[in-house]
Motif scaffolding. Structure first.
Motif, PDB file in Angstrom:
ATOM      1  N   THR A   1      13.024 -38.446   6.477  1.00  0.00           N
ATOM      2  CA  THR A   1      12.216 -37.306   6.560  1.00  0.00           C
ATOM      3  C   THR A   1      13.315 -36.321   7.188  1.00  0.00           C
ATOM      4  O   THR A   1      13.945 -36.512   7.965  1.00  0.00           O
ATOM      5  CB  THR A   1      10.803 -37.252   7.582  1.00  0.00           C
ATOM      6  OG1 THR A   1      10.148 -38.056   7.211  1.00  0.00           O
ATOM      7  CG2 THR A   1      10.413 -35.910   7.873  1.00  0.00           C
ATOM      8  N   GLN A   2      13.358 -35.170   6.410  1.00  0.00           N
ATOM      9  CA  GLN A   2      14.199 -33.993   6.616  1.00  0.00           C
ATOM     10  C   GLN A   2      13.246 -32.955   7.053  1.00  0.00           C
ATOM     11  O   GLN A   2      12.444 -32.575   6.413  1.00  0.00           O
ATOM     12  CB  GLN A   2      15.138 -33.778   5.251  1.00  0.00           C
ATOM     13  CG  GLN A   2      15.835 -34.636   4.752  1.00  0.00           C
ATOM     14  CD  GLN A   2      16.500 -34.451   3.353  1.00  0.00           C
ATOM     15  OE1 GLN A   2      16.235 -33.281   2.852  1.00  0.00           O
ATOM     16  NE2 GLN A   2      17.614 -35.107   2.896  1.00  0.00           N
ATOM     17  N   THR A   3      13.672 -32.414   8.134  1.00  0.00           N
ATOM     18  CA  THR A   3      12.998 -31.133   8.725  1.00  0.00           C
ATOM     19  C   THR A   3      14.084 -30.299   8.984  1.00  0.00           C
ATOM     20  O   THR A   3      14.970 -30.717   9.597  1.00  0.00           O
ATOM     21  CB  THR A   3      12.292 -31.812  10.301  1.00  0.00           C
ATOM     22  OG1 THR A   3      11.372 -32.953   9.640  1.00  0.00           O
ATOM     23  CG2 THR A   3      11.398 -30.715  10.736  1.00  0.00           C
ATOM     24  N   ALA A   4      13.531 -28.927   8.491  1.00  0.00           N
ATOM     25  CA  ALA A   4      14.441 -27.899   8.849  1.00  0.00           C
ATOM     26  C   ALA A   4      13.580 -26.757   9.655  1.00  0.00           C
ATOM     27  O   ALA A   4      12.302 -26.548   8.968  1.00  0.00           O
ATOM     28  CB  ALA A   4      15.039 -27.308   7.710  1.00  0.00           C
ATOM     29  N   THR A   5      13.901 -26.050  10.552  1.00  0.00           N
ATOM     30  CA  THR A   5      13.069 -25.090  11.100  1.00  0.00           C
ATOM     31  C   THR A   5      14.157 -24.024  11.357  1.00  0.00           C
ATOM     32  O   THR A   5      15.264 -24.108  11.852  1.00  0.00           O
ATOM     33  CB  THR A   5      12.461 -25.336  12.618  1.00  0.00           C
ATOM     34  OG1 THR A   5      13.582 -25.908  13.576  1.00  0.00           O
ATOM     35  CG2 THR A   5      11.404 -26.603  12.510  1.00  0.00           C
ATOM     36  N   SER A   6      13.798 -22.675  11.217  1.00  0.00           N
ATOM     37  CA  SER A   6      14.337 -21.336  11.330  1.00  0.00           C
ATOM     38  C   SER A   6      13.636 -20.458  12.239  1.00  0.00           C
ATOM     39  O   SER A   6      12.595 -20.436  11.842  1.00  0.00           O
ATOM     40  CB  SER A   6      14.906 -20.926   9.865  1.00  0.00           C
ATOM     41  OG  SER A   6      13.917 -20.534   9.362  1.00  0.00           O
ATOM     42  N   THR A   7      14.243 -19.777  13.003  1.00  0.00           N
ATOM     43  CA  THR A   7      13.965 -18.592  13.649  1.00  0.00           C
ATOM     44  C   THR A   7      14.787 -17.533  13.501  1.00  0.00           C
ATOM     45  O   THR A   7      15.957 -17.971  14.096  1.00  0.00           O
ATOM     46  CB  THR A   7      13.531 -18.910  15.177  1.00  0.00           C
ATOM     47  OG1 THR A   7      12.496 -20.021  15.253  1.00  0.00           O
ATOM     48  CG2 THR A   7      12.879 -18.041  15.976  1.00  0.00           C
ATOM     49  N   GLY A   8      14.329 -16.201  13.210  1.00  0.00           N
ATOM     50  CA  GLY A   8      15.253 -15.059  13.320  1.00  0.00           C
ATOM     51  C   GLY A   8      14.470 -14.018  13.741  1.00  0.00           C
ATOM     52  O   GLY A   8      13.334 -13.804  13.584  1.00  0.00           O
ATOM     53  N   VAL A   9      15.350 -13.169  14.797  1.00  0.00           N
ATOM     54  CA  VAL A   9      15.105 -11.868  15.324  1.00  0.00           C
ATOM     55  C   VAL A   9      16.073 -10.897  14.838  1.00  0.00           C
ATOM     56  O   VAL A   9      17.044 -11.057  14.826  1.00  0.00           O
ATOM     57  CB  VAL A   9      15.160 -11.976  16.868  1.00  0.00           C
ATOM     58  CG1 VAL A   9      14.420 -10.594  17.386  1.00  0.00           C
ATOM     59  CG2 VAL A   9      14.183 -13.175  17.336  1.00  0.00           C
ATOM     60  N   PHE A  10      15.362  -9.746  14.258  1.00  0.00           N
ATOM     61  CA  PHE A  10      16.146  -8.666  13.705  1.00  0.00           C
ATOM     62  C   PHE A  10      15.783  -7.420  13.949  1.00  0.00           C
ATOM     63  O   PHE A  10      14.530  -7.182  14.550  1.00  0.00           O
ATOM     64  CB  PHE A  10      16.190  -9.079  12.272  1.00  0.00           C
ATOM     65  CG  PHE A  10      14.849  -8.566  11.649  1.00  0.00           C
ATOM     66  CD1 PHE A  10      14.320  -7.397  11.117  1.00  0.00           C
ATOM     67  CD2 PHE A  10      13.871  -9.765  11.250  1.00  0.00           C
ATOM     68  CE1 PHE A  10      13.172  -7.196  10.473  1.00  0.00           C
ATOM     69  CE2 PHE A  10      12.860  -9.745  10.919  1.00  0.00           C
ATOM     70  CZ  PHE A  10      12.386  -8.421  10.360  1.00  0.00           C
ATOM     71  N   ALA A  11      16.690  -6.253  14.053  1.00  0.00           N
ATOM     72  CA  ALA A  11      16.405  -5.090  14.066  1.00  0.00           C
ATOM     73  C   ALA A  11      17.372  -4.159  13.227  1.00  0.00           C
ATOM     74  O   ALA A  11      18.521  -4.718  13.031  1.00  0.00           O
ATOM     75  CB  ALA A  11      16.313  -4.459  15.650  1.00  0.00           C
ATOM     76  N   GLN A  12      16.726  -3.232  12.571  1.00  0.00           N
ATOM     77  CA  GLN A  12      17.652  -2.349  11.814  1.00  0.00           C
ATOM     78  C   GLN A  12      17.093  -1.006  11.816  1.00  0.00           C
ATOM     79  O   GLN A  12      15.891  -0.509  11.803  1.00  0.00           O
ATOM     80  CB  GLN A  12      17.415  -2.690  10.152  1.00  0.00           C
ATOM     81  CG  GLN A  12      18.592  -2.179   9.330  1.00  0.00           C
ATOM     82  CD  GLN A  12      18.483  -2.598   7.796  1.00  0.00           C
ATOM     83  OE1 GLN A  12      17.739  -3.434   7.688  1.00  0.00           O
ATOM     84  NE2 GLN A  12      19.634  -2.346   7.148  1.00  0.00           N
ATOM     85  N   GLY A  13      18.032  -0.004  11.748  1.00  0.00           N
ATOM     86  CA  GLY A  13      17.597   1.480  12.272  1.00  0.00           C
ATOM     87  C   GLY A  13      18.644   2.189  11.429  1.00  0.00           C
ATOM     88  O   GLY A  13      19.704   2.198  11.186  1.00  0.00           O
ATOM     89  N   ASP A  14      18.043   3.509  10.742  1.00  0.00           N
ATOM     90  CA  ASP A  14      18.671   4.768  10.260  1.00  0.00           C
ATOM     91  C   ASP A  14      18.736   5.917  11.202  1.00  0.00           C
ATOM     92  O   ASP A  14      17.419   6.472  11.446  1.00  0.00           O
ATOM     93  CB  ASP A  14      18.121   4.877   8.895  1.00  0.00           C
ATOM     94  CG  ASP A  14      18.458   4.073   7.938  1.00  0.00           C
ATOM     95  OD1 ASP A  14      19.238   3.095   7.919  1.00  0.00           O
ATOM     96  OD2 ASP A  14      17.686   4.064   6.651  1.00  0.00           O
TER      97      ASP A  14
END
Length: 682
Positions: free
Chosen positions: A378-391
């Motif tokens: 069993t292959q298990t992948a988890t990903s968590t990403g927190v992002f911010a972008q501004g102009d």
């Protein structure tokens, strides 16, 4: 930095462009409408976007096209190169600025989004077989690092939006047939009533294939149901169902086999009946609130199940399969505020996703007999990403863009086949990405920009395969990229001409490079690479009925440092990538849906192996599409169209297998092929 184009290419360009510049009185046309792009997540006008972004509209996707493969639609986007259109078992291979070319099948290094749902998995791989081009209304392509936007990708983003019934309501029934046993039927219906809108698209595809052992049978359903909740709130449900009971794999040939018959399949492909079958279901639910306090709030979730089995074209542990559960969610908040006296638009959000693959592998003998199981995990992948972008608007003309993202990717293997020992393992990666860009809109329809950004790309589970057997390869690490880009775009109204030019330079550390061992493909970090290039797209509205579009890519993709225990390839070209491509499309549109498009495509030479010993010649392709339409009464419209691909029957390859074992590099493409279709709209 760049090779000169062949003389024939330069002469053709002069022949095409000279009449345009010779016109003293260009046709009277209106200024281009405002174009907004949303693939960068922070929606903004194109001329305020400090990045190389291309948009493809519904007419380009649909007009006279088969709508089966992405290469039909994206051929006119510079910097994008797609191979493998004729082997459905292996899938199309997409490269953006050279990223993604290493994949023997599927997509790597590129984020693929469809209606806000990531078709790219947490481990970085993606499949394209469930994308419904029949209902696609718009495709946006970001060329360059995308980790700040979506994580775990270095090449760019392909963002597909399908219809929800609010625009172009009605029903469309289409049937097509063509060379090599091509048959397709599709039905699409959509519309809106009160607060409800819907679009349902179904297609059935059968292809015998140009080569032996290359037939395909595929059924696809894509549906969206939208409910307006009032106060600028809405809820959308998405259902995508794929059934692919058969896609055969003809495999790759060596030079001698190509010479004796381009249509033949590799011997092992026939003996083992190589191919795959897929069954996939996806459900998504999305909520939007455009008046969430002072800003906008978006919440999305999805769950998918994929059953997959494949026979690879070699004797040994070549019967593979998995059952995959894939789920994820994202939340975004968009807001506009004043920072002092300066306007600031920003987006902040979080992405989470998880995939669980219950995988097996079995031995297969030379007669195609399936033997004992040799892998169960069993292959298990988890990903968590927190992002911010501004102009941040520094002035009315100058905008500063900044972005940052943190990603955590966990990869885990639980080995249940213990005959060769416990090969379980776990790897965790914590990665920061950042970007900065400056846009100067010096006139209302003219812009220059500069940007820089970092990106990362983890090995996928298949790329983590250990040549020593089982578990993770302990010596392989993510590759890191640093991108720099300068660009300009605009619209010259007196000439009715739009242009988009980008110069890019990318440095990659710990490049992931494939190598073959025992007929299987493995990966290693082989050093550093350089990617430098120029991308240019031009469009001229020559007259009310005539338009010419042109897309040119000139690049250099090379290994800066590449050493193995036994070889050095410093300064060699990266295999599988042409360094020049040029596409021209001349379109005439008459009254009552009448049209004709002549398309030329030049693909420069490339190499097939790291040693650069096997060269693939350049080639020209010419394609033609014509169609007409008739009003049958009321709202009923009949359209008919015919397409000819490879009009001059040019010998070339649909795919090049990198570092192929026993000289098996080549997957020949069809010669001249014809298709035609009838569509009824009501």
């Amino acid at each position: 930095m760049y090779k000169l184009l062949p003389p024939s290419l330069m002469l053709t360009g002069l022949a095409v462009s000279s009449p345009l510049w010779a016109q003293n009185e260009p046709a009277s046309v209106q200024a281009l409408p405002t174009v907004e792009v949303s693939a960068p997540r922070l929606a903004r006008e194109l001329y305020a976007t400090p990045a190389a972004v291309s948009t493809v509209d519904q007419e380009t996707i649909a007009q006279g096209q088969q709508r089966v493969r992405l290469d039909e639609t994206l051929v006119g986007v510079p910097g994008v190169f797609i191979q493998n259109r004729d082997n459905f078992a292996q899938g199309q291979r997409i490269a953006i600025r050279g990223f993604g070319a290493r994949a023997p099948f599927g997509v790597r290094g590129i984020t693929v989004m469809v209606d806000g749902i990531p078709y790219t998995l947490p481990d970085g791989q993606a499949q394209l077989d469930a994308i419904d081009l029949d209902s696609a209304e718009r495709i946006e392509v970001i060329r360059g690092p995308s980790s700040v936007l979506y994580g775990n990708a270095a090449g760019g983003v392909i963002d597909v939006t399908t219809a929800d019934g609010r625009e172009n309501p009605g029903t469309r029934l289409r049937v097509e047939a063509g060379s090599d046993g091509y048959r397709k039927a599709s039905l699409q219906t959509g519309g809106s009533q009160g607060d409800w809108s819907h679009n349902v698209s179904f297609s059935a595809l059968n292809v015998d294939g140009y080569r032996d052992q290359s037939s395909t049978e595929k059924y696809l359903l894509n549906a969206k149901l939208r409910r307006e909740l009032g106060s600028e709130r809405a809820l959308t449900a998405i259902v995508n169902l794929l059934e692919n009971p058969r896609s055969e794999d003809p495999g790759a040939l060596n030079a001698g086999e190509v010479a004796s018959g381009r249509h033949q399949a590799a011997p092992n492909s026939l003996a083992l009946d190589a191919g795959q079958n897929v069954d996939q279901q996806l459900i998504g639910l999305q909520y939007e609130d455009l008046s969430a306090g002072p800003g906008e709030f978006y919440l999305k979730g999805f769950i998918a199940r994929r059953d997959f089995e494949q026979q690879l074209p070699y004797v040994g542990d070549s019967r593979i399969g998995y059952q995959r559960d894939y789920m994820g969610a994202s939340a975004e908040y968009h807001h506009e505020i004043a920072l002092g006296e300066l306007p600031l638009s920003y987006v902040a959000g979080v992405d989470v996703a998880r995939q669980d693959d219950d995988r097996f592998r079995r031995d297969v003998n030379a007669q195609g007999g399936v033997g004992e199981q040799v892998a169960d995990e069993t292959q298990t992948a988890t990903s968590t990403g927190v992002f911010a972008q501004g102009d941040l608007g520094l002035t009315e003309q100058v905008t500063l863009s900044l972005g940052a993202r943190f990603d955590r990717v966990d990869l885990d293997v639980d080995d249940r086949y213990l005959a060769d020992g416990d090969q379980s393992g776990e790897r965790t990666f914590n990665e920061w990405s950042g970007s900065a860009g400056l846009s100067y809109r010096y006139r209302p329809q003219h812009q220059v920009y500069i940007n820089t950004g970092t990106a990362f790309e983890t090995p996928t589970f298949s790329e983590f395969a250990n040549p020593a057997g089982g578990g993770f390869n302990p010596s392989i690490e993510p590759q890191k990229a640093w991108n720099r880009e300068v660009g300009t775009r605009g619209y010259i109204e007196p000439l009715a001409m739009d242009y988009d030019l980008a110069l890019f330079s990318v440095r990659v550390r710990d490049e992931l490079v494939p190598f073959d061992e025992g007929g299987r493909t493995f990966y290693r970090n082989a050093g550093d690479t350089n990617r430098d290039g120029l991308e240019l797209s031009l469009g001229w509205q020559l007259a009310d009925q005539w338009r010419l579009n042109s897309a040119l890519t000139l690049a250099r993709y090379e290994f800066d440092e590449f050493a193995t225990p036994s070889e050095r390839f410093d300064g060699n070209r990266i295999p599988g990538l042409p360094e020049q491509t040029w596409v021209n499309q001349l379109t005439w549109e008459g009254l009552s849906h009448r049209f004709a498009t002549l398309e030329t495509q030049y693909v420069g030479d490339m190499v097939a192996d790291n040693a650069n010993e096997t060269e693939i010649d350049s080639y020209w392709l010419v394609n033609l599409r014509v169609g007409d339409g008739w009003q049958l009464g009321g709202d009923t419209l009949l359209n008919a169209y015919v397409g000819v691909r490879n009009l001059f029957d040019e010998d070339h390859y649909a795919n090049v297998r990198l570092n192929g074992t026993f000289g098996r590099f080549y997957e020949p493409a069809p010669g001249r092929s014809v298709y035609g279709g009838l569509e009824v709209r009501f």
